[in-house]
Design a protein around this motif. Structure first.
Motif, PDB file in Angstrom:
ATOM      1  N   VAL A   1       0.881  -1.164   0.000  1.00  0.00           N
ATOM      2  CA  VAL A   1       0.000   0.000   0.000  1.00  0.00           C
ATOM      3  C   VAL A   1       0.921   1.216   0.000  1.00  0.00           C
ATOM      4  O   VAL A   1       1.671   1.419   0.942  1.00  0.00           O
ATOM      5  CB  VAL A   1      -0.916   0.019   1.248  1.00  0.00           C
ATOM      6  CG1 VAL A   1      -1.773   1.272   1.263  1.00  0.00           C
ATOM      7  CG2 VAL A   1      -1.771  -1.230   1.284  1.00  0.00           C
ATOM      8  N   GLY A   2       0.882   1.986  -1.051  1.00  0.00           N
ATOM      9  CA  GLY A   2       1.796   3.117  -1.155  1.00  0.00           C
ATOM     10  C   GLY A   2       3.215   2.636  -1.384  1.00  0.00           C
ATOM     11  O   GLY A   2       3.453   1.598  -2.000  1.00  0.00           O
ATOM     12  N   ARG A   3       4.173   3.381  -0.860  1.00  0.00           N
ATOM     13  CA  ARG A   3       5.596   3.076  -1.109  1.00  0.00           C
ATOM     14  C   ARG A   3       6.247   2.245  -0.023  1.00  0.00           C
ATOM     15  O   ARG A   3       7.388   1.849  -0.151  1.00  0.00           O
ATOM     16  CB  ARG A   3       6.363   4.381  -1.260  1.00  0.00           C
ATOM     17  CG  ARG A   3       5.929   5.169  -2.449  1.00  0.00           C
ATOM     18  CD  ARG A   3       6.693   6.439  -2.550  1.00  0.00           C
ATOM     19  NE  ARG A   3       6.120   7.235  -3.640  1.00  0.00           N
ATOM     20  CZ  ARG A   3       6.710   8.235  -4.193  1.00  0.00           C
ATOM     21  NH1 ARG A   3       7.895   8.613  -3.777  1.00  0.00           N
ATOM     22  NH2 ARG A   3       6.128   8.892  -5.162  1.00  0.00           N
ATOM     23  N   HIS A   4       5.509   2.012   1.050  1.00  0.00           N
ATOM     24  CA  HIS A   4       6.101   1.310   2.188  1.00  0.00           C
ATOM     25  C   HIS A   4       5.680  -0.157   2.196  1.00  0.00           C
ATOM     26  O   HIS A   4       4.666  -0.534   1.639  1.00  0.00           O
ATOM     27  CB  HIS A   4       5.685   1.985   3.494  1.00  0.00           C
ATOM     28  CG  HIS A   4       6.050   3.441   3.525  1.00  0.00           C
ATOM     29  ND1 HIS A   4       7.333   3.882   3.616  1.00  0.00           N
ATOM     30  CD2 HIS A   4       5.275   4.551   3.441  1.00  0.00           C
ATOM     31  CE1 HIS A   4       7.354   5.193   3.592  1.00  0.00           C
ATOM     32  NE2 HIS A   4       6.114   5.630   3.482  1.00  0.00           N
ATOM     33  N   LYS A   5       6.502  -0.954   2.850  1.00  0.00           N
ATOM     34  CA  LYS A   5       6.214  -2.387   3.035  1.00  0.00           C
ATOM     35  C   LYS A   5       5.900  -3.067   1.707  1.00  0.00           C
ATOM     36  O   LYS A   5       4.871  -3.708   1.538  1.00  0.00           O
ATOM     37  CB  LYS A   5       5.085  -2.588   4.046  1.00  0.00           C
ATOM     38  CG  LYS A   5       5.427  -2.098   5.428  1.00  0.00           C
ATOM     39  CD  LYS A   5       4.326  -2.394   6.419  1.00  0.00           C
ATOM     40  CE  LYS A   5       4.675  -1.832   7.772  1.00  0.00           C
ATOM     41  NZ  LYS A   5       3.616  -2.052   8.742  1.00  0.00           N
ATOM     42  N   ARG A   6       6.821  -2.949   0.767  1.00  0.00           N
ATOM     43  CA  ARG A   6       6.655  -3.534  -0.553  1.00  0.00           C
ATOM     44  C   ARG A   6       7.294  -4.921  -0.595  1.00  0.00           C
ATOM     45  O   ARG A   6       8.403  -5.125  -0.109  1.00  0.00           O
ATOM     46  CB  ARG A   6       7.322  -2.664  -1.631  1.00  0.00           C
ATOM     47  CG  ARG A   6       6.951  -1.200  -1.612  1.00  0.00           C
ATOM     48  CD  ARG A   6       5.652  -0.828  -2.206  1.00  0.00           C
ATOM     49  NE  ARG A   6       5.455  -1.318  -3.541  1.00  0.00           N
ATOM     50  CZ  ARG A   6       4.277  -1.383  -4.122  1.00  0.00           C
ATOM     51  NH1 ARG A   6       3.202  -0.990  -3.485  1.00  0.00           N
ATOM     52  NH2 ARG A   6       4.141  -1.843  -5.337  1.00  0.00           N
ATOM     53  N   ILE A   7       6.574  -5.863  -1.160  1.00  0.00           N
ATOM     54  CA  ILE A   7       7.117  -7.195  -1.399  1.00  0.00           C
ATOM     55  C   ILE A   7       6.389  -7.794  -2.602  1.00  0.00           C
ATOM     56  O   ILE A   7       5.161  -7.751  -2.677  1.00  0.00           O
ATOM     57  CB  ILE A   7       6.999  -8.127  -0.157  1.00  0.00           C
ATOM     58  CG1 ILE A   7       7.694  -9.468  -0.428  1.00  0.00           C
ATOM     59  CG2 ILE A   7       5.563  -8.303   0.269  1.00  0.00           C
ATOM     60  CD1 ILE A   7       7.870 -10.326   0.818  1.00  0.00           C
TER      61      ILE A   7
END
Length: 175
Positions: free
Chosen positions: A13-19
């Motif tokens: 969600v958005g730019r954070h916590k991407r995997i």
């Protein structure tokens, strides 16, 4: 062997916590889970494992994400049976699946406090609760939704929501 539904909160969600889901599948397989499958990019996975229980699976996945990816991600896990029961227990009519959320809670909900809410404060929203799920309808859309935050304040665990379309797709995956 037990089939588990793994729900990650706040992934991609958005730019954070991407995997990437391919990376999530590799991570889950590396943790020893079998038959790993994911749905969408928002952290929905189905895995097969021993009978260690949902809390142990949630802890192992959260630790794996922290140790291997540097992500601090809340995780809610259901067995296939309890997930299917949550789908069957839905007491509300689903008119628009994109405006209908199931909030899955890792802990118990304070059902008394929630059912005592003044719903006049939420004129475009409706909800129903069980011990560990809340079903919410948001007539003005999810961007305007206030009830998910209210529900989150009335649990002793983590809450993550999925729209009805996603819930039904995960239910198909576990059949």
């Amino acid at each position: 062997m037990t089939v588990y539904v793994v729900l990650l909160r706040g992934i991609n969600v958005g730019r954070h916590k991407r995997i990437a889901m391919a990376d999530l599948r590799r991570l889950l397989a590396g943790l020893g889970y079998r038959d790993v499958a994911t749905h969408l990019q928002s952290g929905n996975a189905v895995v097969t494992s021993g009978d260690e229980g949902p809390a142990a699976v949630a802890a192992a996945v959260a630790e794996g994400l922290r140790d291997r990816c540097g992500l601090d991600v809340p995780v809610v896990v259901r067995t296939a049976e309890t997930f299917a029961a949550a789908v069957s227990a839905n007491p509300l009519e689903v008119v628009d699946p994109s405006r209908f959320l199931v909030l899955f809670c890792s802990g118990a909900l304070d059902t008394h406090a929630l059912t005592s809410l003044d719903m006049g404060r939420y004129p475009d929203e409706r909800f129903a609760v069980t011990a560990t799920e809340a079903y919410t309808v948001h007539e003005e859309g999810l961007r305007q939704a206030r009830l998910p935050d209210v529900v989150a304040r009335h649990t002793d665990g983590v809450v993550t929501g999925r729209n009805w379309r996603t819930v039904l797709r995960i239910a198909e995956m576990i059949r």
